[in-house]
Design a protein around this motif. Sequence first.
Motif, PDB file in Angstrom:
ATOM      1  N   GLY A  57       3.592   8.007  21.635  1.00 15.22           N
ATOM      2  CA  GLY A  57       4.913   8.374  22.118  1.00 15.22           C
ATOM      3  C   GLY A  57       5.827   7.150  22.065  1.00 15.22           C
ATOM      4  O   GLY A  57       5.445   6.076  22.504  1.00 15.22           O
ATOM      5  N   GLY A  58       7.022   7.327  21.496  1.00 12.48           N
ATOM      6  CA  GLY A  58       7.967   6.226  21.381  1.00 12.48           C
ATOM      7  C   GLY A  58       7.928   5.521  20.038  1.00 12.48           C
ATOM      8  O   GLY A  58       8.842   4.764  19.707  1.00 12.48           O
ATOM      9  N   ASP A  59       6.878   5.751  19.244  1.00 13.13           N
ATOM     10  CA  ASP A  59       6.829   5.152  17.905  1.00 13.13           C
ATOM     11  C   ASP A  59       8.006   5.653  17.086  1.00 13.13           C
ATOM     12  O   ASP A  59       8.444   6.806  17.226  1.00 13.13           O
ATOM     13  N   LEU A  60       8.492   4.790  16.218  1.00 11.58           N
ATOM     14  CA  LEU A  60       9.547   5.159  15.284  1.00 11.58           C
ATOM     15  C   LEU A  60       8.951   5.185  13.887  1.00 11.58           C
ATOM     16  O   LEU A  60       8.354   4.210  13.433  1.00 11.58           O
ATOM     17  N   LEU A  61       9.103   6.320  13.202  1.00 13.08           N
ATOM     18  CA  LEU A  61       8.568   6.518  11.865  1.00 13.08           C
ATOM     19  C   LEU A  61       9.711   6.472  10.861  1.00 13.08           C
ATOM     20  O   LEU A  61      10.858   6.784  11.195  1.00 13.08           O
ATOM     21  N   VAL A  62       9.383   6.102   9.636  1.00  9.20           N
ATOM     22  CA  VAL A  62      10.384   6.018   8.583  1.00  9.20           C
ATOM     23  C   VAL A  62      10.109   7.100   7.544  1.00  9.20           C
ATOM     24  O   VAL A  62       9.024   7.151   6.958  1.00  9.20           O
ATOM     25  N   GLY A  63      11.102   7.959   7.330  1.00  8.39           N
ATOM     26  CA  GLY A  63      10.984   9.007   6.327  1.00  8.39           C
ATOM     27  C   GLY A  63      11.252   8.463   4.939  1.00  8.39           C
ATOM     28  O   GLY A  63      11.872   7.402   4.775  1.00  8.39           O
ATOM     29  N   SER A  64      10.814   9.199   3.932  1.00  9.70           N
ATOM     30  CA  SER A  64      10.997   8.767   2.537  1.00  9.70           C
ATOM     31  C   SER A  64      12.474   8.663   2.150  1.00  9.70           C
ATOM     32  O   SER A  64      12.821   7.985   1.192  1.00  9.70           O
ATOM     33  N   ASP A  65      13.352   9.281   2.919  1.00 18.22           N
ATOM     34  CA  ASP A  65      14.794   9.191   2.658  1.00 18.22           C
ATOM     35  C   ASP A  65      15.464   8.136   3.546  1.00 18.22           C
ATOM     36  O   ASP A  65      16.683   8.029   3.570  1.00 18.22           O
ATOM     37  N   GLY A  66      14.654   7.366   4.298  1.00 18.12           N
ATOM     38  CA  GLY A  66      15.192   6.307   5.147  1.00 18.12           C
ATOM     39  C   GLY A  66      15.481   6.734   6.577  1.00 18.12           C
ATOM     40  O   GLY A  66      15.791   5.899   7.428  1.00 18.12           O
ATOM     41  N   ARG A  67      15.367   8.014   6.877  1.00 19.92           N
ATOM     42  CA  ARG A  67      15.610   8.491   8.242  1.00 19.92           C
ATOM     43  C   ARG A  67      14.602   7.906   9.221  1.00 19.92           C
ATOM     44  O   ARG A  67      13.421   7.748   8.895  1.00 19.92           O
ATOM     45  N   ILE A  68      15.073   7.648  10.437  1.00 17.02           N
ATOM     46  CA  ILE A  68      14.207   7.194  11.528  1.00 17.02           C
ATOM     47  C   ILE A  68      13.864   8.416  12.378  1.00 17.02           C
ATOM     48  O   ILE A  68      14.746   9.151  12.826  1.00 17.02           O
ATOM     49  N   ILE A  69      12.566   8.627  12.605  1.00 16.16           N
ATOM     50  CA  ILE A  69      12.072   9.775  13.368  1.00 16.16           C
ATOM     51  C   ILE A  69      11.257   9.238  14.536  1.00 16.16           C
ATOM     52  O   ILE A  69      10.361   8.417  14.353  1.00 16.16           O
ATOM     53  N   GLU A  70      11.587   9.703  15.733  1.00 15.97           N
ATOM     54  CA  GLU A  70      10.888   9.245  16.937  1.00 15.97           C
ATOM     55  C   GLU A  70       9.748  10.191  17.275  1.00 15.97           C
ATOM     56  O   GLU A  70       9.909  11.409  17.260  1.00 15.97           O
ATOM     57  N   VAL A  71       8.605   9.601  17.605  1.00 13.33           N
ATOM     58  CA  VAL A  71       7.449  10.386  18.054  1.00 13.33           C
ATOM     59  C   VAL A  71       7.584  10.604  19.562  1.00 13.33           C
ATOM     60  O   VAL A  71       7.784   9.652  20.324  1.00 13.33           O
ATOM     61  N   ILE A  72       7.485  11.846  19.966  1.00 16.21           N
ATOM     62  CA  ILE A  72       7.526  12.213  21.380  1.00 16.21           C
ATOM     63  C   ILE A  72       6.148  12.741  21.758  1.00 16.21           C
ATOM     64  O   ILE A  72       5.635  13.666  21.123  1.00 16.21           O
ATOM     65  N   ALA A  73       5.544  12.137  22.779  1.00 15.14           N
ATOM     66  CA  ALA A  73       4.256  12.624  23.283  1.00 15.14           C
ATOM     67  C   ALA A  73       4.526  13.872  24.109  1.00 15.14           C
ATOM     68  O   ALA A  73       5.148  13.808  25.168  1.00 15.14           O
ATOM     69  N   GLU A  74       4.088  15.005  23.598  1.00 13.72           N
ATOM     70  CA  GLU A  74       4.320  16.290  24.239  1.00 13.72           C
ATOM     71  C   GLU A  74       3.470  16.421  25.500  1.00 13.72           C
ATOM     72  O   GLU A  74       2.281  16.073  25.483  1.00 13.72           O
ATOM     73  N   PRO A  75       4.034  16.910  26.602  1.00 20.17           N
ATOM     74  CA  PRO A  75       3.217  17.121  27.808  1.00 20.17           C
ATOM     75  C   PRO A  75       2.070  18.084  27.519  1.00 20.17           C
ATOM     76  O   PRO A  75       2.228  19.029  26.749  1.00 20.17           O
ATOM     77  N   GLU A  76       0.924  17.803  28.132  1.00 22.12           N
ATOM     78  CA  GLU A  76      -0.247  18.654  27.938  1.00 22.12           C
ATOM     79  C   GLU A  76      -1.097  18.678  29.204  1.00 22.12           C
ATOM     80  O   GLU A  76      -0.914  17.847  30.100  1.00 22.12           O
ATOM     81  N   ALA A  77      -2.010  19.621  29.270  1.00 20.94           N
ATOM     82  CA  ALA A  77      -2.873  19.776  30.443  1.00 20.94           C
ATOM     83  C   ALA A  77      -3.859  18.612  30.509  1.00 20.94           C
ATOM     84  O   ALA A  77      -4.604  18.358  29.567  1.00 20.94           O
ATOM     85  N   LEU A  78      -3.836  17.911  31.643  1.00 24.56           N
ATOM     86  CA  LEU A  78      -4.705  16.749  31.847  1.00 24.56           C
ATOM     87  C   LEU A  78      -5.418  16.851  33.184  1.00 24.56           C
ATOM     88  O   LEU A  78      -4.995  17.575  34.078  1.00 24.56           O
TER      89      LEU A  78
END
Length: 191
Positions: A57-78
């Motif tokens: 969660g919070g990582d920033l990914l780079v798309g092949s077109d240069g776009r920045i995409i943020e990873v969101i850790a989705e809430p889950e049952a813990l």
Amino acid sequence: MLEIKSKLKIARSAYKLEVKDQLKLPFELRQKSRQRLNLASGEEVAVNLPRGDMMRGGDLLVGSDGRIIEVIAEPEALLQVECANPKAFALAAWHLGSRHVAIQIGENWLRAPADHLLEPMLKRLGFKTQAITEAFDPEPGAHGGHDHGEGQIHEYGDHGHDHHGHDHHDHDDHDGHGHGHDHGHGHGHDH
């Protein structure tokens, strides 16, 4: 199709970055480095990160077109295990780790994926447990995302080698014998 092959390795505050989309994922999907997913916008993407490169969660990914995409850790049952003191904390961590359960470590608590077998076991051992729904960000390492030296890390549960008819349990000492990657029965592990 948009392809994602890398994460930004710089601090988020180092440059003015504009996040263009999000990838909202539970832990099960964030630990896979190669898969097809949908962004929050609905666009399909092919994630093709280096093997063993888990998304957090919070990582920033780079798309092949240069776009920045943020990873969101989705809430889950813990399952949250509350620990009254350091000894209880260590004991709870040991019991969960010995079962190859991914855990997230907090100040006085441990979190693991909800599991109908773990909760009664922990309660029998005297731990206070609570079912919660939160983002899960476990520790890398003990559950399979461990380092094989020379910087090679693989995904949780993916050892990249055949077990040749034996169970591959944790790499600690078992029943008085060490259990490293040299199993002593005719197969090596090239890393």
